[in-house]
Design a protein around this motif. Structure first.
Motif, PDB file in Angstrom:
ATOM      1  N   GLU A  43     -19.980  36.737 -20.063  1.00  0.00           N
ATOM      2  CA  GLU A  43     -18.582  36.759 -20.466  1.00  0.00           C
ATOM      3  C   GLU A  43     -18.407  37.115 -21.941  1.00  0.00           C
ATOM      4  O   GLU A  43     -17.369  37.602 -22.345  1.00  0.00           O
ATOM      5  CB  GLU A  43     -17.979  35.381 -20.176  1.00  0.00           C
ATOM      6  N   ASN A  62     -19.901  32.904 -17.414  1.00  0.00           N
ATOM      7  CA  ASN A  62     -19.031  32.257 -16.448  1.00  0.00           C
ATOM      8  C   ASN A  62     -19.913  32.004 -15.238  1.00  0.00           C
ATOM      9  O   ASN A  62     -20.505  32.931 -14.693  1.00  0.00           O
ATOM     10  CB  ASN A  62     -17.851  33.150 -16.085  1.00  0.00           C
ATOM     11  N   THR A 101     -18.310  27.093 -17.852  1.00  0.00           N
ATOM     12  CA  THR A 101     -18.689  27.955 -18.958  1.00  0.00           C
ATOM     13  C   THR A 101     -20.035  27.446 -19.444  1.00  0.00           C
ATOM     14  O   THR A 101     -20.196  26.243 -19.686  1.00  0.00           O
ATOM     15  CB  THR A 101     -17.669  27.907 -20.103  1.00  0.00           C
TER      16      THR A 101
END
Length: 104
Positions: A43, A62, A101
């Motif tokens: 990401e 991600n 995350t």
């Protein structure tokens, strides 16, 4: 710059944690997933500065854990991974997703 860990190292750790090879990095849309599984993609980057230069660079991923079980203790185990935070759980088409995350 300090030593950076690779995506391949992360992949092997995720396979080991899950206990199966159902770990997929950025799979194509038409790819048939096997559940439970982990799907992840890059990401972005996060640089950690020291002495006016980049000391360490972490990759921001991600990561989504997908399972058919509404309650799965593995979903909480992922949150114990260093630099990993749960964004939100959600359900789609009888599949339960936990979105995280992860900095690695």
């Amino acid at each position: 710059m300090g030593q950076n860990r690779t995506r391949v190292e992360l992949h092997h750790k995720l396979v080991e944690m899950l206990g199966s090879n159902n770990v997929y990095f950025d799979p194509p849309e038409n790819f048939k997933l096997k559940y439970p599984c982990i799907v992840y993609y890059l990401e972005g980057l996060a640089d950690i500065p020291a002495d006016n230069q980049t000391y360490r660079r972490l990759h921001r991923y991600n990561l989504t854990y997908i399972t058919t079980k509404a309650e799965d203790p593995f979903a909480e185990e992922l949150a114990d991974f260093r630099y990993c935070t749960l964004n939100r759980p959600f359900a789609v088409s009888d599949l339960h997703h936990w979105s995280y995350t992860l900095f690695y």
